[in-house]
Design a protein around this motif. Sequence first.
Motif, PDB file in Angstrom:
ATOM      1  N   GLY A 103      -5.994  -4.650 -12.794  1.00  0.00           N
ATOM      2  CA  GLY A 103      -5.632  -3.340 -11.095  1.00  0.00           C
ATOM      3  C   GLY A 103      -6.205  -3.370 -10.222  1.00  0.00           C
ATOM      4  O   GLY A 103      -5.398  -2.617  -8.670  1.00  0.00           O
ATOM      5  N   ALA A 104      -6.765  -5.134 -10.009  1.00  0.00           N
ATOM      6  CA  ALA A 104      -7.004  -5.248  -8.338  1.00  0.00           C
ATOM      7  C   ALA A 104      -6.919  -6.808  -8.482  1.00  0.00           C
ATOM      8  O   ALA A 104      -6.899  -7.623  -9.305  1.00  0.00           O
ATOM      9  CB  ALA A 104      -8.424  -4.940  -8.398  1.00  0.00           C
ATOM     10  N   LEU A 105      -7.189  -7.427  -7.268  1.00  0.00           N
ATOM     11  CA  LEU A 105      -6.465  -8.922  -7.121  1.00  0.00           C
ATOM     12  C   LEU A 105      -8.538  -9.470  -6.548  1.00  0.00           C
ATOM     13  O   LEU A 105      -9.493  -8.647  -6.088  1.00  0.00           O
ATOM     14  CB  LEU A 105      -5.918  -8.943  -5.522  1.00  0.00           C
ATOM     15  N   HIS A 106      -8.659 -10.136  -7.312  1.00  0.00           N
ATOM     16  CA  HIS A 106     -10.772 -11.045  -7.410  1.00  0.00           C
ATOM     17  C   HIS A 106     -10.350 -12.270  -6.700  1.00  0.00           C
ATOM     18  O   HIS A 106      -9.560 -13.473  -7.246  1.00  0.00           O
ATOM     19  CB  HIS A 106     -10.453 -10.974  -8.510  1.00  0.00           C
ATOM     20  N   ALA A 107     -11.201 -12.510  -5.501  1.00  0.00           N
ATOM     21  CA  ALA A 107     -11.445 -13.622  -5.565  1.00  0.00           C
ATOM     22  C   ALA A 107     -12.098 -14.577  -6.428  1.00  0.00           C
ATOM     23  O   ALA A 107     -12.792 -14.210  -6.665  1.00  0.00           O
ATOM     24  CB  ALA A 107     -11.864 -13.826  -4.075  1.00  0.00           C
ATOM     25  N   LEU A 108     -11.286 -15.897  -7.233  1.00  0.00           N
ATOM     26  CA  LEU A 108     -11.918 -16.560  -7.897  1.00  0.00           C
ATOM     27  C   LEU A 108     -13.581 -17.591  -7.197  1.00  0.00           C
ATOM     28  O   LEU A 108     -13.018 -17.493  -6.010  1.00  0.00           O
ATOM     29  CB  LEU A 108     -11.212 -17.735  -8.626  1.00  0.00           C
ATOM     30  N   PRO A 109     -14.614 -17.030  -8.007  1.00  0.00           N
ATOM     31  CA  PRO A 109     -15.925 -18.436  -7.207  1.00  0.00           C
ATOM     32  C   PRO A 109     -15.212 -19.561  -7.088  1.00  0.00           C
ATOM     33  O   PRO A 109     -14.599 -20.611  -7.633  1.00  0.00           O
ATOM     34  CB  PRO A 109     -16.367 -17.441  -8.675  1.00  0.00           C
ATOM     35  N   ALA A 110     -16.164 -20.009  -5.446  1.00  0.00           N
ATOM     36  CA  ALA A 110     -16.003 -20.900  -5.449  1.00  0.00           C
ATOM     37  C   ALA A 110     -17.202 -21.719  -4.937  1.00  0.00           C
ATOM     38  O   ALA A 110     -17.742 -21.260  -4.574  1.00  0.00           O
ATOM     39  CB  ALA A 110     -15.102 -21.457  -4.373  1.00  0.00           C
ATOM     40  N   GLY A 111     -17.614 -23.356  -5.441  1.00  0.00           N
ATOM     41  CA  GLY A 111     -18.779 -23.424  -5.196  1.00  0.00           C
ATOM     42  C   GLY A 111     -19.857 -23.103  -5.862  1.00  0.00           C
ATOM     43  O   GLY A 111     -19.585 -22.360  -7.712  1.00  0.00           O
ATOM     44  N   ALA A 355       8.897  -6.158  -8.102  1.00  0.00           N
ATOM     45  CA  ALA A 355       8.702  -7.146  -7.116  1.00  0.00           C
ATOM     46  C   ALA A 355       8.066  -6.680  -5.806  1.00  0.00           C
ATOM     47  O   ALA A 355       7.224  -7.001  -5.474  1.00  0.00           O
ATOM     48  CB  ALA A 355       9.481  -8.625  -6.530  1.00  0.00           C
ATOM     49  N   GLN A 356       8.947  -5.557  -5.164  1.00  0.00           N
ATOM     50  CA  GLN A 356       8.293  -5.153  -4.454  1.00  0.00           C
ATOM     51  C   GLN A 356       7.366  -4.228  -4.302  1.00  0.00           C
ATOM     52  O   GLN A 356       6.318  -3.899  -4.311  1.00  0.00           O
ATOM     53  CB  GLN A 356       9.418  -3.884  -3.872  1.00  0.00           C
ATOM     54  N   GLU A 357       7.006  -3.411  -5.824  1.00  0.00           N
ATOM     55  CA  GLU A 357       6.193  -2.701  -5.986  1.00  0.00           C
ATOM     56  C   GLU A 357       4.775  -4.106  -6.559  1.00  0.00           C
ATOM     57  O   GLU A 357       3.557  -3.217  -6.394  1.00  0.00           O
ATOM     58  CB  GLU A 357       6.359  -2.185  -7.907  1.00  0.00           C
ATOM     59  N   ALA A 358       4.673  -4.907  -6.988  1.00  0.00           N
ATOM     60  CA  ALA A 358       4.228  -6.199  -7.076  1.00  0.00           C
ATOM     61  C   ALA A 358       3.569  -6.253  -5.977  1.00  0.00           C
ATOM     62  O   ALA A 358       1.996  -6.332  -5.208  1.00  0.00           O
ATOM     63  CB  ALA A 358       4.528  -6.838  -7.505  1.00  0.00           C
ATOM     64  N   ALA A 359       3.863  -6.332  -5.039  1.00  0.00           N
ATOM     65  CA  ALA A 359       3.521  -6.707  -3.895  1.00  0.00           C
ATOM     66  C   ALA A 359       3.480  -5.742  -3.196  1.00  0.00           C
ATOM     67  O   ALA A 359       2.081  -6.043  -2.258  1.00  0.00           O
ATOM     68  CB  ALA A 359       4.534  -7.338  -2.277  1.00  0.00           C
ATOM     69  N   ALA A 360       3.868  -4.299  -3.321  1.00  0.00           N
ATOM     70  CA  ALA A 360       2.852  -3.368  -2.567  1.00  0.00           C
ATOM     71  C   ALA A 360       1.240  -3.056  -2.817  1.00  0.00           C
ATOM     72  O   ALA A 360       0.669  -2.768  -2.502  1.00  0.00           O
ATOM     73  CB  ALA A 360       3.513  -2.164  -3.063  1.00  0.00           C
ATOM     74  N   THR A 361       1.782  -3.526  -4.760  1.00  0.00           N
ATOM     75  CA  THR A 361      -0.363  -3.281  -5.504  1.00  0.00           C
ATOM     76  C   THR A 361      -0.723  -4.285  -5.308  1.00  0.00           C
ATOM     77  O   THR A 361      -1.662  -3.689  -5.543  1.00  0.00           O
ATOM     78  CB  THR A 361       0.414  -2.956  -6.240  1.00  0.00           C
ATOM     79  N   GLN A 362      -0.457  -5.164  -5.001  1.00  0.00           N
ATOM     80  CA  GLN A 362      -1.417  -7.019  -4.956  1.00  0.00           C
ATOM     81  C   GLN A 362      -2.038  -7.246  -3.740  1.00  0.00           C
ATOM     82  O   GLN A 362      -2.839  -8.205  -3.281  1.00  0.00           O
ATOM     83  CB  GLN A 362      -0.928  -7.972  -6.087  1.00  0.00           C
ATOM     84  N   LEU A 363      -0.437  -7.279  -3.041  1.00  0.00           N
ATOM     85  CA  LEU A 363      -0.679  -7.723  -1.456  1.00  0.00           C
ATOM     86  C   LEU A 363      -0.845  -6.436   0.018  1.00  0.00           C
ATOM     87  O   LEU A 363      -0.703  -6.985   0.866  1.00  0.00           O
ATOM     88  CB  LEU A 363       0.229  -8.456  -1.060  1.00  0.00           C
ATOM     89  N   GLY A 364      -0.967  -5.403  -0.888  1.00  0.00           N
ATOM     90  CA  GLY A 364      -0.751  -4.270   0.247  1.00  0.00           C
ATOM     91  C   GLY A 364       0.466  -4.543   1.177  1.00  0.00           C
ATOM     92  O   GLY A 364       0.393  -3.544   1.697  1.00  0.00           O
ATOM     93  N   LEU A 365       1.583  -4.473   0.776  1.00  0.00           N
ATOM     94  CA  LEU A 365       2.934  -5.318   1.679  1.00  0.00           C
ATOM     95  C   LEU A 365       3.707  -3.392   1.406  1.00  0.00           C
ATOM     96  O   LEU A 365       4.559  -3.540   0.308  1.00  0.00           O
ATOM     97  CB  LEU A 365       3.626  -6.155   1.381  1.00  0.00           C
ATOM     98  N   LYS A 366       3.338  -2.291   1.677  1.00  0.00           N
ATOM     99  CA  LYS A 366       3.861  -1.537   1.149  1.00  0.00           C
ATOM    100  C   LYS A 366       5.614  -1.144   1.942  1.00  0.00           C
ATOM    101  O   LYS A 366       6.006  -0.433   2.020  1.00  0.00           O
ATOM    102  CB  LYS A 366       2.932  -0.341   2.008  1.00  0.00           C
ATOM    103  N   GLU A 367       5.874  -1.606   3.634  1.00  0.00           N
ATOM    104  CA  GLU A 367       7.273  -1.440   4.125  1.00  0.00           C
ATOM    105  C   GLU A 367       8.026  -2.143   3.042  1.00  0.00           C
ATOM    106  O   GLU A 367       7.687  -3.455   2.607  1.00  0.00           O
ATOM    107  CB  GLU A 367       6.774  -1.900   5.091  1.00  0.00           C
TER     108      GLU A 367
END
Length: 439
Positions: A103-111, A355-367
């Motif tokens: 239920g959250a977006l995680h940055a993958l480790p780099a370096g 698609a809109q639900e995914a964009a809202a949940t994962q990217l915070g695009l609520k509009e």
Amino acid sequence: MGRTVVVLGGGISGLAASYHLSRAPTAPKVVLVEGGERLGGWIRSVRGPGGAVFELGPRGIRPAGARGARTLLLVSELGLASEVLPVRGDHPAARNRFLYAGGALHALPAGLRGLLRPSPPFSKPLLWAGLRDLTAPQSRDPDETVHSFAERRLGPEVAALAADSLCRGVFAGSSQELSVRSCFPSLFQAEQAHRSVLLGLLLGTGQSSQPDSALIRQARAERWSQWSLRGGLEMLPQALTTHLTERGVTVLRGHPACGLSLQAGRWKVSLGDSCLEADHVISALPASVLSKLLPAEAAPLARVLGTIRAVSVAVVNLQYQGAQLPVQVMLGGSWLQALEARGCAFSQELFQQQAQEAAATQLGLKEPPSHCLVHLHRHCIPQYTLGHWRKLESAAHFLAIHRLPLTLAGASYDGVAVNDCIESGRQAAARALGLELDP
């Protein structure tokens, strides 16, 4: 009288095969047959009302490896080098990778630092997965599912989170069904050659040199992660179509092939109300489609090809007010398969809502988006399930022992990416011409 080669399927594989046939020193007569009215297959680009390019299929091409380099060489030969839009290695889009899990977006480790500390959603530093790979025994099995391979070599957490997400993103399939040997051959070969995936990827496979051009050198120097074209990726099949016309290739659109038969060693290709004769046929059709066209004497081949299934994917482009680029959401895998199994009706509204639900949940695009474009690709991504390599060996053996003048190309066999499809067309053309393949 010269030879005639008929190429079935006007997607990127069939276009590439026709391109290389037409450029041969002693080129045969080439006839490209496409059942629909447009060429390019799943590659399709559309401009939105604000001028943004909406990709209805693939949205970028990776330049890595020999296949990536050959595609860049093709781009140069077609005069498209000035139209290339690269994502350079120092761009944030190249440096940052994210994984949606729990239920959250995680940055993958780099370096190196990122590998030494726990990075959600992983509970342990990924360094432990690397150490596990270096010490895990080599498998002697001829094939393995992606999940089993990743679990054995990198641990259950990497298998459940990373491997499964990778399979869904690339193949819209399940890591517990897909074959590591066929879907990710570089990983399989790394273990076979060096007893370790990490060592194998670091040391390489010892392949010969790659093609060279100014564009290829630029991509390496700038460490491109991927690239597109200024007017969208459809510029590539459009340029190929123009080139083929100029080279005298006959292009038939709106002529779906209805059947194939052999008469005195030559093919008769039925197009419904007309037919073509050919000395050789290159099929860039999906394997399951070709299986229904083959003559009775090729029934064993048809049975094998008919088992290579493909899944559907819906591509949704969302344009948001103030955003420079549209958001592309791909919907497929088990969710879409479950809908199909239940006989649910597909609709643009359903796909747009998901698609809109995914964009809202994962990217915070609520509009709500200012513009939306939905496209459903039916049976577009072949599934290389466990044992896929045996199907390919069986097909190749049948063609060889019966000396059928038929060559297989396209995404059904040896890679679903654009680079793979272009390379399959190149190799098919070389085989049809009886030429030695470059390494």
